[in-house]
Motif scaffolding. Structure first.
Motif, PDB file in Angstrom:
ATOM      1  N   UNK B   8       0.832  -1.213   0.000  1.00 39.69           N
ATOM      2  CA  UNK B   8       0.000   0.000   0.000  1.00 39.69           C
ATOM      3  C   UNK B   8       0.858   1.251   0.000  1.00 39.69           C
ATOM      4  N   UNK B   9       0.727   2.051  -1.030  1.00 35.63           N
ATOM      5  CA  UNK B   9       1.359   3.377  -1.054  1.00 35.63           C
ATOM      6  C   UNK B   9       2.860   3.377  -0.819  1.00 35.63           C
ATOM      7  N   UNK B  22       4.345   5.629  -4.643  1.00 33.43           N
ATOM      8  CA  UNK B  22       2.979   5.200  -4.368  1.00 33.43           C
ATOM      9  C   UNK B  22       2.611   3.897  -5.068  1.00 33.43           C
ATOM     10  N   UNK B  23       3.397   2.867  -4.818  1.00 27.99           N
ATOM     11  CA  UNK B  23       3.123   1.557  -5.424  1.00 27.99           C
ATOM     12  C   UNK B  23       2.035   0.844  -4.619  1.00 27.99           C
ATOM     13  N   UNK B  24       0.997   0.421  -5.310  1.00 26.82           N
ATOM     14  CA  UNK B  24      -0.117  -0.267  -4.657  1.00 26.82           C
ATOM     15  C   UNK B  24      -0.444  -1.538  -5.428  1.00 26.82           C
ATOM     16  N   UNK B  25      -0.437  -2.696  -4.758  1.00 27.20           N
ATOM     17  CA  UNK B  25      -0.968  -3.909  -5.379  1.00 27.20           C
ATOM     18  C   UNK B  25      -1.151  -5.002  -4.339  1.00 27.20           C
ATOM     19  N   UNK B  26      -2.009  -5.953  -4.653  1.00 25.70           N
ATOM     20  CA  UNK B  26      -2.209  -7.145  -3.823  1.00 25.70           C
ATOM     21  C   UNK B  26      -1.878  -8.363  -4.668  1.00 25.70           C
ATOM     22  N   UNK B 207       0.663 -10.417 -14.325  1.00 28.58           N
ATOM     23  CA  UNK B 207       1.759  -9.514 -14.653  1.00 28.58           C
ATOM     24  C   UNK B 207       1.539  -8.191 -13.927  1.00 28.58           C
ATOM     25  N   UNK B 208       2.668  -7.624 -13.478  1.00 29.38           N
ATOM     26  CA  UNK B 208       2.630  -6.315 -12.849  1.00 29.38           C
ATOM     27  C   UNK B 208       3.540  -5.410 -13.664  1.00 29.38           C
TER      28      UNK B 208
END
Lengths: 291, 245
Positions: B8-9, B22-26, B207-208
Motif C-alpha cells: 500500500x502506497x 505510491x506503489x499499490x498492489x495485492x 503480470x505487474x
C-alpha cells in the motif's frame, strides 16, 4: 620458558589470530578497512593512556574497540553522504591516525609510547613485561592478552560460523532471513580492532596489516572451503611469524619487518605452487571458464 | 481470501532519486506474477523494499496479513545472480544449505539431515553431480540452478526471484520454469522480476507492469496488451506483440 620461546609463542598467537580474522577480511573485500583500523587504533590507545595514565592491556583493548568502531562508523557515514568508499576510508583513518601521532608526540611521548614503537612494534621487549596469573605463574602480559583475544576470536568465528559465511557471501539473503547484517558488520569491526591492538605490541600498526591480509590471501589460493581457508590462513600466519623471527635473528634486523616479509614470501610460494590457482597449475592445464 | 502480499502506497528513493512512487498492489495466493518494466523502473528496488532490505519512505507492506519480521520463515528470496561473489570458497551443496540457515538457528551447525535436504534440492534442479563443485567452476545457468535449489530448500510459501532467467541457457530456463510451476502447483505464490517481454504470456498467469508506480496489474491475458506496455515503456520500446514479433 626461554626468552626465544616466549617470542615464538607471541608471534604464533599473532599469526593465528590475524590469520583467522584476515580470512573474513579478504572475503568481505575489506582489506583497506584493516589498514584503516590498524592505524586509527593508535588514537584509541593514546586516548586510553591519556585517560587512565597507564598502559594496561584492558584499557588499550577498550580504547582500540572504540577507535575501530568509530572509524567504521565515520567511514560509513561519509560514504552515505556521497563520498566514495575508498576516499572516505582514506580521509577517516589518516585523520584519526594523525591525531594519535600528534598526541603521542606532545603529551605522552616520553612515557611508554613512541611513534617508532607503535608503527613497528617491539616484540623483543615482550618477554620482560610480565604479569602473574593464578595456576600458570609468570607470563608476559602480551601473551596473556593475545590468548584472551584468540579465545574471543575463536568463539565468535566458530559459534557464528554459518552467519559469517552467509553475511560474507550473500548479505541480501542473510538479511532477508533475519540475520542482523549491520550488527554483524560492526561486531566484525570490533574483532578486527581487538586483534589489531593485541598484535600491535608485537608487530606494530603497519606490519599488522600484512599479518591480516597476506596469509589469508595465500590460503585463498589453496582451498574451496571456507573453514579450510581459515585454518590454512592461521597456519600460514604462524609460519610467517615464526620464520620471520628467525630471519630477523639471522640477519640481525627488524623483527616485525621480517615477519611481514615472510608473509609475502609465503604468498609468493603459494601463488606459484598452489594446485588450484597457482601460476604453475595454470600453465599445466587449461582453465575452466565460467560465464 | 486474504492476499498473500499486500502493498500500500509504497515509496522509496535510491541515491536521492525517487524510484518508487505510491506503489499499490495485492497478490493472490497460488499465482505466478512477473514484474515487468524498463531499466530503472524500480523492479529490483521494489523487491528489496518489500523485504526490508532497502529503506522505504512511505507505505505499508503486509504478508499473510502480518508484517515482515513475523513471517520471515515463510518467505524465500532469490537475489540476482550477479549480486554475490562466485569466487567465494564454497561449493554448490554448501550454497544450497545456506537456504536452511534460518531454520537451523543461531549457534548451531548444519546436520546430516540438512545436507540430505540440500542434496535432494540439487537433484531436483538436475545439479546432483555438481554438489561438490566450487561455485566459480559452474556456468551461469548452473549457478542460477544452485540459487533455485537454495530457494527450494527454504520451503517458503511466498517466493521473490530477481531476474532468475537473465543470461541463462535454454535448458536452464526450462528447468527453472518447471520448478516455478511445480511450486505454483503446490499452492505457493511466486513473484518474478522478468526482463523478457516475449515470454511473459507463456510463463506467467499474472503480470505487474511497473514504472516507478504500478501501470497495470492483473491476469496476464487481461492487462498484458499493447497499450499498457506502451504506457509502461513510453517511447523506449517498439513492441509488436508477443507472438507476431
Amino acid at each position: 620458558m626461554s626468552y626465544a620461546g616466549w617470542i615464538i609463542l607471541t608471534a604464533s598467537l599473532v599469526g593465528v589470530s590475524c590469520g583467522l580474522i584476515g580470512a573474513l577480511l579478504v572475503l568481505r573485500r575489506m582489506a583497506m578497512m584493516a589498514d584503516a583500523i590498524s592505524h586509527s587504533v593508535l588514537l584509541g590507545i593514546v586516548t586510553a593512556y591519556l585517560i587512565t595514565r597507564e598502559l594496561s592491556g584492558i584499557h588499550m583493548l577498550i580504547g582500540a574497540i572504540a577507535a575501530g568502531l568509530l572509524t567504521a562508523i565515520f567511514i560509513q557515514w561519509l560514504h552515505s553522504l556521497g563520498v566514495q568508499q575508498e576516499a572516505s576510508i582514506g580521509v577517516v583513518f589518516t585523520s584519526l591516525f594523525a591525531i594519535g601521532v600528534v598526541l603521542i608526540a606532545t603529551k605522552v611521548g616520553n612515557a611508554h609510547l613512541d611513534v617508532q614503537h607503535t608503527l613497528m612494534g617491539e616484540i623483543t621487549f615482550i618477554p620482560w613485561e610480565r604479569m602473574s596469573l593464578p595456576w600458570i605463574g609468570e607470563v608476559p602480559e602480551a601473551v596473556f592478552i593475545l590468548s584472551i583475544v584468540l579465545i574471543i576470536v575463536l568463539i565468535a568465528i566458530i559459534g557464528f560460523f554459518k552467519e559469517w559465511k552467509l553475511t560474507s557471501f550473500d548479505p541480501a539473503l542473510a538479511a532477508s532471513i533475519g540475520i542482523p547484517v549491520v550488527l554483524m558488520h560492526y561486531v566484525f569491526m570490533a574483532l578486527v580492532s581487538v586483534t589489531t591492538v593485541a598484535a600491535f605490541d608485537a608487530v606494530g600498526a603497519i606490519m599488522v596489516v600484512a599479518m591480516l591480509i597476506t596469509p589469508a590471501s595465500a590460503a585463498y589460493l589453496w582451498t574451496d572451503r571456507l573453514a579450510m581457508m581459515m585454518a590454512l590462513s592461521g597456519v600460514f600466519g604462524i609460519v610467517s611469524a615464526v620464520s620471520g623471527y628467525f630471519i630477523a635473528v639471522w640477519l640481525d634486523t627488524s623483527i616485525s619487518g621480517s615477519m611481514a616479509f615472510s608473509t609475502g614470501l609465503v604468498f609468493l610460494i603459494c601463488f606459484i605452487a598452489s594446485p588450484k590457482h597457482g601460476i604453475v597449475a595454470r600453465f599445466m592445464r587449461p582453465t575452466l571458464t565460467s560465464t | 481470501m486474504l492476499p498473500v502480499l499486500s502493498v500500500e502506497g509504497l515509496s522509496a528513493s535510491y541515491r536521492k532519486n525517487k524510484v518508487l512512487d505510491n506503489v499499490v498492489f495485492d497478490v493472490e495466493p497460488g499465482t505466478m506474477t512477473s514484474i515487468v518494466g524498463p531499466n530503472g523502473a524500480g523492479k529490483s528496488t521494489l523487491l528489496k523494499v518489500i523485504l526490508e532490505l532497502h529503506p522505504r519512505l512511505a507505505g505499508k507492506v503486509a504478508f499473510f496479513g502480518s508484517p515482515y519480521p513475523k513471517v520471515k520463515s515463510r518467505i524465500g528470496y532469490v537475489p540476482q545472480r550477479g549480486s554475490v561473489d562466485w569466487d567465494f570458497p564454497t561449493n554448490a551443496l554448501d550454497v544450497v544449505m545456506m537456504g536452511l540457515y534460518g531454520k537451523i538457528g543461531w549457534l548451531k551447525w548444519p546436520k546430516r539431515s540438512h545436507r540430505e535436504k540440500a542434496m535432494e534440492a540439487l537433484a531436483e534442479m538436475g545439479m546432483a553431480d555438481y554438489a561438490s563443485r566450487q561455485i566459480s567452476q559452474l556456468s551461469g545457468g548452473q549457478q542460477q540452478r544452485v540459487f533455485l535449489a537454495r530457494a527450494l530448500v527454504m520451503d517458503a510459501d511466498l517466493y521473490f526471484l530477481d531476474e532468475p532467467l537473465a543470461g541463462v541457457d535454454a535448458a536452464t530456463e526450462r528447468a527453472i520454469m518447471a520448478t516455478l510451476n511445480l511450486l505454483k502447483s503446490r499452492g505457493r505464490t511466486v513473484l518474478v522480476v522478468h526482463h523478457d517481454l516475449q515470454t511473459v504470456e507463456d510463463y506467467f498467469d499474472h503480470v505487474l507492469l511497473l514504472n516507478r508506480s504500478v501501470i497495470a496489474h492483473g491476469p496476464t491475458e487481461e492487462i498484458f496488451n499493447e497499450s499498457n506496455i506502451y504506457r509502461t515503456y513510453g517511447g523506449t520500446l517498439r513492441w509488436r506483440g508477443a507472438r507476431s514479433g
